[in-house]
Write a protein that holds these residues in place. Structure first.
Motif, PDB file in Angstrom:
ATOM      1  N   LEU A  69      16.389 -95.557  21.232  1.00 40.26           N
ATOM      2  CA  LEU A  69      17.006 -96.945  22.199  1.00 40.26           C
ATOM      3  C   LEU A  69      15.310 -97.513  22.702  1.00 40.26           C
ATOM      4  O   LEU A  69      14.518 -99.394  21.958  1.00 40.26           O
ATOM      5  CB  LEU A  69      17.633 -96.464  22.571  1.00 40.26           C
ATOM      6  N   ILE A  70      14.412 -96.986  23.367  1.00 36.64           N
ATOM      7  CA  ILE A  70      13.487 -97.019  23.615  1.00 36.64           C
ATOM      8  C   ILE A  70      12.133 -97.367  22.758  1.00 36.64           C
ATOM      9  O   ILE A  70      11.191 -98.655  22.887  1.00 36.64           O
ATOM     10  CB  ILE A  70      13.067 -96.173  24.641  1.00 36.64           C
ATOM     11  N   ARG A  71      12.447 -97.108  22.096  1.00 34.19           N
ATOM     12  CA  ARG A  71      11.131 -96.925  21.000  1.00 34.19           C
ATOM     13  C   ARG A  71      11.715 -98.796  20.060  1.00 34.19           C
ATOM     14  O   ARG A  71      10.609 -99.098  20.253  1.00 34.19           O
ATOM     15  CB  ARG A  71      11.119 -96.259  19.480  1.00 34.19           C
ATOM     16  N   GLN A  72      12.679 -99.154  19.676  1.00 29.67           N
ATOM     17  CA  GLN A  72      12.694-100.289  19.162  1.00 29.67           C
ATOM     18  C   GLN A  72      12.853-101.047  19.774  1.00 29.67           C
ATOM     19  O   GLN A  72      12.541-101.963  19.799  1.00 29.67           O
ATOM     20  CB  GLN A  72      14.783 -99.878  18.799  1.00 29.67           C
ATOM     21  N   LEU A  73      13.076-101.330  21.490  1.00 29.10           N
ATOM     22  CA  LEU A  73      12.753-102.099  22.671  1.00 29.10           C
ATOM     23  C   LEU A  73      11.312-102.149  22.722  1.00 29.10           C
ATOM     24  O   LEU A  73      10.840-103.665  22.690  1.00 29.10           O
ATOM     25  CB  LEU A  73      14.095-101.222  23.637  1.00 29.10           C
ATOM     26  N   GLU A  74      11.013-101.306  22.667  1.00 32.13           N
ATOM     27  CA  GLU A  74       9.023-101.294  23.086  1.00 32.13           C
ATOM     28  C   GLU A  74       8.863-102.302  21.066  1.00 32.13           C
ATOM     29  O   GLU A  74       7.902-103.256  21.711  1.00 32.13           O
ATOM     30  CB  GLU A  74       8.699-100.563  22.486  1.00 32.13           C
ATOM     31  N   GLU A  75       9.011-102.170  20.225  1.00 33.08           N
ATOM     32  CA  GLU A  75       8.346-102.619  19.377  1.00 33.08           C
ATOM     33  C   GLU A  75       8.640-104.099  19.191  1.00 33.08           C
ATOM     34  O   GLU A  75       8.421-104.859  18.918  1.00 33.08           O
ATOM     35  CB  GLU A  75       9.382-101.906  18.088  1.00 33.08           C
ATOM     36  N   GLY A  76      10.355-104.354  19.402  1.00 35.48           N
ATOM     37  CA  GLY A  76      10.739-105.586  19.593  1.00 35.48           C
ATOM     38  C   GLY A  76      10.094-106.406  20.257  1.00 35.48           C
ATOM     39  O   GLY A  76       9.936-107.626  20.489  1.00 35.48           O
ATOM     40  N   LEU A  77       9.807-106.372  21.429  1.00 33.21           N
ATOM     41  CA  LEU A  77       9.058-106.918  22.747  1.00 33.21           C
ATOM     42  C   LEU A  77       8.130-107.089  22.667  1.00 33.21           C
ATOM     43  O   LEU A  77       6.484-107.394  22.765  1.00 33.21           O
ATOM     44  CB  LEU A  77       9.363-106.045  24.236  1.00 33.21           C
ATOM     45  N   GLY A  78       7.157-105.781  21.937  1.00 32.01           N
ATOM     46  CA  GLY A  78       5.607-106.190  21.432  1.00 32.01           C
ATOM     47  C   GLY A  78       4.924-104.987  23.057  1.00 32.01           C
ATOM     48  O   GLY A  78       4.053-105.706  23.015  1.00 32.01           O
ATOM     49  N   ALA A  79       5.740-104.874  24.054  1.00 30.71           N
ATOM     50  CA  ALA A  79       4.778-104.254  24.993  1.00 30.71           C
ATOM     51  C   ALA A  79       5.519-102.599  25.641  1.00 30.71           C
ATOM     52  O   ALA A  79       7.000-101.629  24.689  1.00 30.71           O
ATOM     53  CB  ALA A  79       5.215-105.196  25.943  1.00 30.71           C
ATOM     54  N   ARG A  80       4.772-101.603  24.837  1.00 31.26           N
ATOM     55  CA  ARG A  80       5.111-100.447  26.137  1.00 31.26           C
ATOM     56  C   ARG A  80       5.879-100.394  26.954  1.00 31.26           C
ATOM     57  O   ARG A  80       5.001-101.416  28.359  1.00 31.26           O
ATOM     58  CB  ARG A  80       4.149 -99.601  26.276  1.00 31.26           C
ATOM     59  N   LEU A  81       6.536 -99.668  27.323  1.00 31.05           N
ATOM     60  CA  LEU A  81       7.102 -99.401  28.843  1.00 31.05           C
ATOM     61  C   LEU A  81       7.248 -98.244  29.422  1.00 31.05           C
ATOM     62  O   LEU A  81       7.551 -98.524  30.739  1.00 31.05           O
ATOM     63  CB  LEU A  81       9.169 -99.848  28.123  1.00 31.05           C
ATOM     64  N   PHE A  82       6.962 -97.390  28.855  1.00 32.00           N
ATOM     65  CA  PHE A  82       6.259 -96.391  29.483  1.00 32.00           C
ATOM     66  C   PHE A  82       5.663 -95.357  28.772  1.00 32.00           C
ATOM     67  O   PHE A  82       5.208 -95.580  27.704  1.00 32.00           O
ATOM     68  CB  PHE A  82       7.725 -95.401  29.451  1.00 32.00           C
ATOM     69  N   ASP A  83       4.501 -95.149  30.144  1.00 28.05           N
ATOM     70  CA  ASP A  83       3.559 -94.433  29.498  1.00 28.05           C
ATOM     71  C   ASP A  83       4.357 -92.392  29.820  1.00 28.05           C
ATOM     72  O   ASP A  83       5.186 -91.780  30.255  1.00 28.05           O
ATOM     73  CB  ASP A  83       2.672 -94.175  30.634  1.00 28.05           C
ATOM     74  N   ARG A  84       3.697 -91.192  28.600  1.00 22.93           N
ATOM     75  CA  ARG A  84       4.607 -89.960  29.203  1.00 22.93           C
ATOM     76  C   ARG A  84       3.694 -89.348  29.077  1.00 22.93           C
ATOM     77  O   ARG A  84       2.488 -88.766  28.641  1.00 22.93           O
ATOM     78  CB  ARG A  84       4.937 -89.983  26.987  1.00 22.93           C
ATOM     79  N   HIS A 119      14.393 -95.783  33.096  1.00 26.71           N
ATOM     80  CA  HIS A 119      13.693 -96.355  34.147  1.00 26.71           C
ATOM     81  C   HIS A 119      13.875 -95.532  35.507  1.00 26.71           C
ATOM     82  O   HIS A 119      13.227 -95.115  36.678  1.00 26.71           O
ATOM     83  CB  HIS A 119      13.658 -97.770  34.801  1.00 26.71           C
ATOM     84  N   ARG A 120      15.305 -95.079  36.044  1.00 22.87           N
ATOM     85  CA  ARG A 120      15.543 -94.265  37.168  1.00 22.87           C
ATOM     86  C   ARG A 120      15.243 -93.144  36.679  1.00 22.87           C
ATOM     87  O   ARG A 120      14.992 -92.683  38.684  1.00 22.87           O
ATOM     88  CB  ARG A 120      16.525 -95.080  36.915  1.00 22.87           C
ATOM     89  N   LEU A 121      15.722 -92.744  35.993  1.00 27.32           N
ATOM     90  CA  LEU A 121      15.426 -91.254  35.987  1.00 27.32           C
ATOM     91  C   LEU A 121      14.332 -90.575  35.885  1.00 27.32           C
ATOM     92  O   LEU A 121      13.996 -89.303  35.941  1.00 27.32           O
ATOM     93  CB  LEU A 121      17.256 -90.253  35.425  1.00 27.32           C
ATOM     94  N   ARG A 179       5.412 -84.092  32.287  1.00 27.12           N
ATOM     95  CA  ARG A 179       6.687 -84.286  32.804  1.00 27.12           C
ATOM     96  C   ARG A 179       7.798 -85.033  33.306  1.00 27.12           C
ATOM     97  O   ARG A 179       8.793 -85.047  33.170  1.00 27.12           O
ATOM     98  CB  ARG A 179       6.004 -82.994  34.057  1.00 27.12           C
ATOM     99  N   SER A 180       7.441 -85.752  32.893  1.00 27.11           N
ATOM    100  CA  SER A 180       7.557 -87.693  32.974  1.00 27.11           C
ATOM    101  C   SER A 180       7.145 -88.689  32.251  1.00 27.11           C
ATOM    102  O   SER A 180       6.679 -88.750  31.263  1.00 27.11           O
ATOM    103  CB  SER A 180       8.337 -87.385  34.434  1.00 27.11           C
ATOM    104  N   LEU A 181       8.303 -89.504  32.270  1.00 27.71           N
ATOM    105  CA  LEU A 181       8.122 -90.955  31.388  1.00 27.71           C
ATOM    106  C   LEU A 181       8.183 -91.685  33.312  1.00 27.71           C
ATOM    107  O   LEU A 181       8.568 -92.188  33.903  1.00 27.71           O
ATOM    108  CB  LEU A 181       8.301 -91.316  30.945  1.00 27.71           C
ATOM    109  N   GLN A 182       6.730 -92.217  32.920  1.00 28.34           N
ATOM    110  CA  GLN A 182       5.933 -93.406  33.859  1.00 28.34           C
ATOM    111  C   GLN A 182       5.911 -95.025  33.374  1.00 28.34           C
ATOM    112  O   GLN A 182       6.011 -95.307  32.693  1.00 28.34           O
ATOM    113  CB  GLN A 182       4.733 -93.327  34.677  1.00 28.34           C
ATOM    114  N   PRO A 183       6.891 -95.977  34.316  1.00 32.07           N
ATOM    115  CA  PRO A 183       6.795 -97.101  34.085  1.00 32.07           C
ATOM    116  C   PRO A 183       5.892 -97.920  34.038  1.00 32.07           C
ATOM    117  O   PRO A 183       5.335 -97.396  35.036  1.00 32.07           O
ATOM    118  CB  PRO A 183       8.195 -97.700  34.835  1.00 32.07           C
ATOM    119  N   THR A 184       5.900 -98.511  33.294  1.00 34.26           N
ATOM    120  CA  THR A 184       4.617 -99.528  32.858  1.00 34.26           C
ATOM    121  C   THR A 184       4.344-100.324  33.789  1.00 34.26           C
ATOM    122  O   THR A 184       5.655-100.688  33.917  1.00 34.26           O
ATOM    123  CB  THR A 184       3.810 -99.839  31.577  1.00 34.26           C
ATOM    124  N   ALA A 185       4.026-101.757  34.313  1.00 32.39           N
ATOM    125  CA  ALA A 185       3.949-103.142  34.557  1.00 32.39           C
ATOM    126  C   ALA A 185       5.032-103.421  34.222  1.00 32.39           C
ATOM    127  O   ALA A 185       5.794-104.693  35.212  1.00 32.39           O
ATOM    128  CB  ALA A 185       2.901-103.149  35.170  1.00 32.39           C
TER     129      ALA A 185
END
Length: 303
Positions: free
Chosen positions: A41-56, A19-21, A59-65
């Protein structure tokens, strides 16, 4: 979302760094892991939460709401974990801490001064608390967990505590050099018959052990003074008021040149001093280090 899912600390650290970098590679360098490990680790976190955390993007990853919403909570959890780790480190390195143990005033007076001075000089941030209790309160202080451990001579410790011998000792006769038994190399219980004796009051401290052993040896002791403290018995003996019976370690610690100390045999009665710990309880790093310091001080004193 999986209701049983609980994010791991590694997943939260990866999430915060990404999220920071905004880049997996940069986050991986920060965490000292591979880029594929961060991605997993990010994929596991998204699967566990059932929500996308970053839009690819290319050039970078953008945090979702959802990511922006959980960032503050994730950072707070990591701060708490880091603070807890730091606290444990200061305890394990003895930058702070506390040692609390039970012992009787008599034992404390000759066992502890040198050890406590050495320990406090080496670990000034660790507080030493001494619970000086009566002999009949000793085990209950340990079992009630009012203290971390005890240092003493429990008569009947029971299966609920573990003991570690700290100092080997035995009952001895203490008398003046002009006493009839002073030149006897091996004083027997039977030899005590008729001699004025100073000892602990009935039912207190070592007195039950003395009375029981004397009775077994067929001796009726001529007890002329009963006291509550061995230090009282020592000055009475030094003043000519009668020989005393007590653990030899305490008598030796007095360093009174006028007193003669003779082991009593037939039978020889052990009076070992032990570290007493409630069974199943682990000692802290501070307690372990204190006991090591105490053993070293006792060894130095006896050499």
């Amino acid at each position: 979302m999986n209701k049983n899912f609980a994010p791991t600390i590694r997943q939260l650290r990866a999430f915060v760094q990404v999220h920071r970098l905004r880049k997996l590679g940069a986050a991986a360098e920060k965490l000292f892991v591979t880029q594929s490990a961060v991605s997993m680790l990010i994929r596991q976190l998204e699967e566990g939460l059932g929500a996308r955390l970053f839009d690819r993007t290319t050039r970078s990853l953008q945090p979702t709401a959802a990511a922006n919403e959980m960032l503050a909570t994730a950072e707070r959890i990591l701060r708490d974990v880091d603070a807890l780790s730091s606290s444990f480190r200061t305890l394990s390195t003895l930058e702070r801490g506390r040692v609390c143990f039970a012992t009787t005033p008599t034992l404390a007076s000759f066992l502890l001064p040198d050890a406590i001075c050495a320990f406090e000089a080496a670990y000034p941030q660790v507080r030493v608390v001494v619970d000086d209790c009566a002999p009949d309160q000793f085990i209950s202080r340990i079992m009630g967990e009012h203290v971390d451990f005890g240092i003493g001579t429990p008569e009947h410790p029971g299966a609920e505590v573990d003991t570690q011998t700290l100092l080997r000792d035995h009952l001895a006769l203490v008398c003046l050099a002009n006493h009839p038994l002073a030149r006897t190399p091996r004083v027997r219980w039977i030899d005590l018959a008729g001699h004025p004796i100073v000892t602990m009051r009935t039912g207190y401290g070592v007195r039950p052990l003395i009375d029981g052993t004397a009775a077994t040896a067929g001796v009726v002791l001529n007890v002329v003074n009963e006291v509550s403290f061995m230090s009282t018995a020592l000055w009475m003996t030094a003043s000519g008021m009668g020989a005393s019976i007590m653990p030899s370690a305490f008598a030796r610690a007095s360093n009174n040149a006028s007193l003669v100390i003779r082991p009593i045999s037939t039978p020889r009665v052990s009076r070992d001093i032990s570290v007493v710990i409630k069974r199943g309880r682990s000692l802290s790093t501070a307690s372990i280090r204190f006991l090591a310091t105490l053993r070293s001080a006792l060894k130095a004193k006896s050499s």
